[in-house]
Design a protein around this motif. Structure first.
Motif, PDB file in Angstrom:
ATOM      1  N   PHE A 109       0.805  -1.225   0.000  1.00 45.70           N
ATOM      2  CA  PHE A 109       0.000   0.000   0.000  1.00 45.70           C
ATOM      3  C   PHE A 109       0.836   1.273   0.000  1.00 45.70           C
ATOM      4  N   GLY A 110       2.143   1.145   0.280  1.00 44.32           N
ATOM      5  CA  GLY A 110       3.024   2.307   0.239  1.00 44.32           C
ATOM      6  C   GLY A 110       3.480   2.587  -1.180  1.00 44.32           C
ATOM      7  N   VAL A 111       4.113   3.733  -1.371  1.00 40.53           N
ATOM      8  CA  VAL A 111       4.574   4.114  -2.703  1.00 40.53           C
ATOM      9  C   VAL A 111       6.103   4.061  -2.737  1.00 40.53           C
ATOM     10  N   SER A 112       6.629   3.484  -3.809  1.00 42.29           N
ATOM     11  CA  SER A 112       8.080   3.386  -3.988  1.00 42.29           C
ATOM     12  C   SER A 112       8.379   3.404  -5.481  1.00 42.29           C
ATOM     13  N   LYS A 113       9.655   3.390  -5.825  1.00 41.20           N
ATOM     14  CA  LYS A 113      10.023   3.418  -7.241  1.00 41.20           C
ATOM     15  C   LYS A 113       9.505   2.190  -7.978  1.00 41.20           C
ATOM     16  N   SER A 114       9.474   1.055  -7.280  1.00 41.36           N
ATOM     17  CA  SER A 114       9.020  -0.177  -7.916  1.00 41.36           C
ATOM     18  C   SER A 114       7.519  -0.413  -7.747  1.00 41.36           C
ATOM     19  N   ASN A 115       6.875   0.442  -6.973  1.00 43.93           N
ATOM     20  CA  ASN A 115       5.441   0.269  -6.735  1.00 43.93           C
ATOM     21  C   ASN A 115       4.734   1.621  -6.815  1.00 43.93           C
ATOM     22  N   LEU A 116       4.907   2.284  -7.947  1.00 46.66           N
ATOM     23  CA  LEU A 116       4.328   3.604  -8.170  1.00 46.66           C
ATOM     24  C   LEU A 116       3.094   3.466  -9.053  1.00 46.66           C
ATOM     25  N   SER A 117       1.938   3.786  -8.485  1.00 42.48           N
ATOM     26  CA  SER A 117       0.684   3.699  -9.233  1.00 42.48           C
ATOM     27  C   SER A 117      -0.316   4.690  -8.651  1.00 42.48           C
ATOM     28  N   ILE A 118      -1.414   4.890  -9.346  1.00 40.51           N
ATOM     29  CA  ILE A 118      -2.458   5.781  -8.839  1.00 40.51           C
ATOM     30  C   ILE A 118      -2.963   5.269  -7.498  1.00 40.51           C
ATOM     31  N   GLN A 119      -3.090   3.940  -7.392  1.00 37.39           N
ATOM     32  CA  GLN A 119      -3.586   3.355  -6.145  1.00 37.39           C
ATOM     33  C   GLN A 119      -2.651   3.634  -4.981  1.00 37.39           C
ATOM     34  N   THR A 120      -1.343   3.362  -5.165  1.00 33.80           N
ATOM     35  CA  THR A 120      -0.411   3.534  -4.039  1.00 33.80           C
ATOM     36  C   THR A 120      -0.166   5.003  -3.714  1.00 33.80           C
ATOM     37  N   LEU A 121      -0.264   5.890  -4.714  1.00 31.41           N
ATOM     38  CA  LEU A 121      -0.148   7.321  -4.424  1.00 31.41           C
ATOM     39  C   LEU A 121      -1.241   7.762  -3.453  1.00 31.41           C
ATOM     40  N   PHE A 122      -2.390   7.137  -3.565  1.00 29.54           N
ATOM     41  CA  PHE A 122      -3.522   7.488  -2.693  1.00 29.54           C
ATOM     42  C   PHE A 122      -3.455   6.711  -1.373  1.00 29.54           C
ATOM     43  N   THR A 123      -3.279   5.385  -1.445  1.00 35.91           N
ATOM     44  CA  THR A 123      -3.332   4.570  -0.224  1.00 35.91           C
ATOM     45  C   THR A 123      -2.177   4.868   0.728  1.00 35.91           C
ATOM     46  N   SER A 124      -1.021   5.250   0.186  1.00 32.10           N
ATOM     47  CA  SER A 124       0.136   5.502   1.054  1.00 32.10           C
ATOM     48  C   SER A 124      -0.127   6.617   2.061  1.00 32.10           C
ATOM     49  N   MET A 125      -1.048   7.538   1.737  1.00 34.60           N
ATOM     50  CA  MET A 125      -1.351   8.665   2.629  1.00 34.60           C
ATOM     51  C   MET A 125      -2.125   8.253   3.877  1.00 34.60           C
ATOM     52  N   PHE A 126      -2.667   7.039   3.871  1.00 32.35           N
ATOM     53  CA  PHE A 126      -3.541   6.617   4.970  1.00 32.35           C
ATOM     54  C   PHE A 126      -2.966   5.441   5.773  1.00 32.35           C
ATOM     55  N   ILE A 127      -1.688   5.105   5.528  1.00 33.21           N
ATOM     56  CA  ILE A 127      -1.037   4.002   6.238  1.00 33.21           C
ATOM     57  C   ILE A 127       0.018   4.572   7.174  1.00 33.21           C
ATOM     58  N   HIS A 128       0.051   4.097   8.413  1.00 29.60           N
ATOM     59  CA  HIS A 128       1.040   4.569   9.378  1.00 29.60           C
ATOM     60  C   HIS A 128       1.729   3.376  10.036  1.00 29.60           C
ATOM     61  N   SER A 129       3.003   3.574  10.338  1.00 29.97           N
ATOM     62  CA  SER A 129       3.816   2.447  10.802  1.00 29.97           C
ATOM     63  C   SER A 129       3.537   2.072  12.254  1.00 29.97           C
ATOM     64  N   ASP A 130       3.268   3.060  13.098  1.00 29.38           N
ATOM     65  CA  ASP A 130       3.003   2.774  14.508  1.00 29.38           C
ATOM     66  C   ASP A 130       2.164   3.902  15.094  1.00 29.38           C
ATOM     67  N   ILE A 131       1.789   3.751  16.350  1.00 26.12           N
ATOM     68  CA  ILE A 131       0.881   4.710  16.983  1.00 26.12           C
ATOM     69  C   ILE A 131       1.527   6.085  17.108  1.00 26.12           C
ATOM     70  N   PHE A 132       2.825   6.143  17.338  1.00 24.45           N
ATOM     71  CA  PHE A 132       3.500   7.442  17.427  1.00 24.45           C
ATOM     72  C   PHE A 132       3.480   8.154  16.078  1.00 24.45           C
ATOM     73  N   HIS A 133       3.726   7.395  15.013  1.00 21.41           N
ATOM     74  CA  HIS A 133       3.669   7.947  13.658  1.00 21.41           C
ATOM     75  C   HIS A 133       2.283   8.534  13.382  1.00 21.41           C
ATOM     76  N   LEU A 134       1.255   7.800  13.763  1.00 18.48           N
ATOM     77  CA  LEU A 134      -0.128   8.250  13.551  1.00 18.48           C
ATOM     78  C   LEU A 134      -0.421   9.518  14.351  1.00 18.48           C
ATOM     79  N   ILE A 135      -0.130   9.491  15.645  1.00 18.62           N
ATOM     80  CA  ILE A 135      -0.481  10.617  16.517  1.00 18.62           C
ATOM     81  C   ILE A 135       0.285  11.882  16.127  1.00 18.62           C
ATOM     82  N   SER A 136       1.566  11.752  15.830  1.00 15.07           N
ATOM     83  CA  SER A 136       2.360  12.937  15.488  1.00 15.07           C
ATOM     84  C   SER A 136       1.836  13.601  14.215  1.00 15.07           C
TER      85      SER A 136
END
Length: 465
Positions: A109-136
């Motif tokens: 769901f993240g975006v990278s050079k090997s996984n660049l698409s319309i879907q991942t450009l959008f989904t990557s904005m809503f994924i967080h690695s941990d609770i601190f990442h989310l809260i900050s």
């Protein structure tokens, strides 16, 4: 510890889009936890197996497997050729490890050079690695996003937010090596765009910070810094970190790109008059309010600095004509603090009448909360107190409504208004402890002019026995 906790900028209506983004990000984070925990376990298991084989191969080759730098190089590219004893096992373990990384939720769901698409450009904005990442991330959206949404309007703000996230993702991907498999996740790129817009549009706004220090004993309080000073400091910190800390795991380059995009777009919208001609009129019309002008902004700032005389004079300049909602409570409190109670009550009564006519219940509730927080509710006129009491009753907070009604009756003892409120309390079943004794006192009060209303009070009282 120093933490930003608010700002002095005013908003004119509920920031639905920012709140929706906060809720969506939070729901997605917790909904994905089982998947992420499972993927983490698989990756860690395959990582451990591969690392052990790499270390074993190093020992066979006579290398020091405790040398972290050498181990890292061997982990990325093992020194082994076909025919070596561990060749097949090592190759299989590396393939398993690489596959588990590719199948991880962050990679899918993240975006990278090997996984660049319309879907991942959008989904990557809503994924967080941990609770601190989310809260900050969401904390800064809470602190600054409400104001930017208020300026540009809900739909424009949502488009702006998504574009900021997409542009920052492109900048991140463009800056990474073609061999890098790191995926970008999180809302920070989009939120950095919001921060850039806040800097351009609200640089004079003060950001409130809370500090807690304990060199010898706990020492805490709050202070203010202008956004025009704090946000550039944050931006240059991102540049410094990006240049000096490439292994931190934080996408500083995405923050830089998002901030620049947000700032540049805001400058363009202002310079080309697009905001003035097309955005602001629609936003003002939909909110049925005008933004604060310069005198009102200076007045609110003087109010926050507790310079109530200056605040009162500045805020009153345009109030009767504009009736800007955001300046109302500061104006009322400033009148109270300068002992002009009658003027404060007149302003309150006039403003509440208009809000009642427009059925602006949320704004009436907001005024009540702010007046109580400011500690000046007792200075509100009896008629305005009754407006608040009725709002509380209608919203289901009967106990607070009863308390206010009782206080108003005591303030209006033996007046026509006091009799009318007592009758209303009986008629609408907003009864409080001691109402019977108070009614008896009113009935014993000798005044021939009140005979008719006394008879009505007697009837209502008897009906509730």
């Amino acid at each position: 510890m120093i933490l930003p906790i608010g700002n002095t900028g005013a908003i004119r209506r509920l920031p639905y889009i920012s709140l929706m983004l906060i809720i969506i990000n939070t729901v997605i984070f917790f909904a994905m936890q089982p998947m992420i925990m499972r993927d983490n376990d698989i990756v860690y298991q395959n990582y451990s197996e591969y690392l052990n084989l790499v270390a074993l191969n190093m020992e066979i080759k006579g290398m020091d497997s405790f040398d972290s730098e050498t181990l890292l190089k061997e982990f990325e590219n093992p020194t082994i050729i076909e025919g070596d004893s561990l060749y097949d096992e090592l190759k299989f373990a590396k393939e398993k490890f690489d596959e588990s990384n590719r199948n991880h939720a962050f990679s899918k769901f993240g975006v990278s050079k090997s996984n660049l698409s319309i879907q991942t450009l959008f989904t990557s904005m809503f994924i967080h690695s941990d609770i601190f990442h989310l809260i900050s991330n969401l904390w800064f959206l809470f602190l600054l996003g409400f104001n930017v949404e208020d300026i540009y309007g809900r739909i424009n703000y949502l488009i702006f937010y998504i574009l900021s996230g997409i542009i920052s993702s492109f900048i991140f991907v463009a800056s990474t090596s073609q061999y890098t498999q790191i995926s970008l996740i999180g809302a920070s790129g989009a939120i950095s765009g919001v921060m850039g817009a806040f800097f351009v549009k609200l640089y004079k706004t003060k950001i409130k910070f809370f500090y807690f220090l304990f060199p010898i004993r706990p020492f805490f309080g709050t202070f203010f810094i202008y956004a025009g000073f704090f946000l550039p400091m944050w931006f240059f910190q991102q540049i410094y970190e990006s240049a000096s800390n490439s292994s931190s795991g934080i996408a500083f380059i995405a923050h830089i790109g998002g901030f620049l995009f947000g700032a540049i777009i805001s400058v363009i919208l202002s310079a080309t008059k697009i905001e003035e001609k097309f955005i602001s009129p629609r936003v003002n019309e939909s909110s049925n309010l005008l933004r604060m002008n310069q005198e009102e902004e200076d007045g609110v700032e003087a109010y926050l600095d507790e310079n109530f005389e200056k605040a009162k004079n500045l805020l009153m300049l345009h109030f009767e004509k504009r009736k800007t909602f955001s300046v109302f409570v500061p104006l009322f409190v400033s009148f109270v603090k300068t002992n002009e109670i009658k003027k404060a009550q007149r302003v309150m009564d006039m403003h509440l009448i208009e809000l009642v006519k427009k059925d602006e219940n949320a704004k009436i509730n907001e005024i009540l909360e702010d007046i109580i927080k400011a500690g000046v509710f007792e200075k509100v006129s009896s008629s305005s107190k009754m407006v608040f009491a009725k709002r509380l009753r209608d919203s289901g907070d009967i106990d607070k409504a009863r308390e206010i009604i009782k206080n108003v009756i005591e303030d209006e003892k033996f007046t026509i208004m006091g009799y009318k409120i007592l009758i209303m309390a009986y008629e609408e079943n907003v009864l409080f402890q001691g109402i019977g004794e108070i009614a008896d006192e009113f009935l014993k009060f000798s005044n021939d002019d009140f005979n008719e209303i006394k008879q009505k009070l007697i009837r209502r009282k008897n009906e509730k026995r």
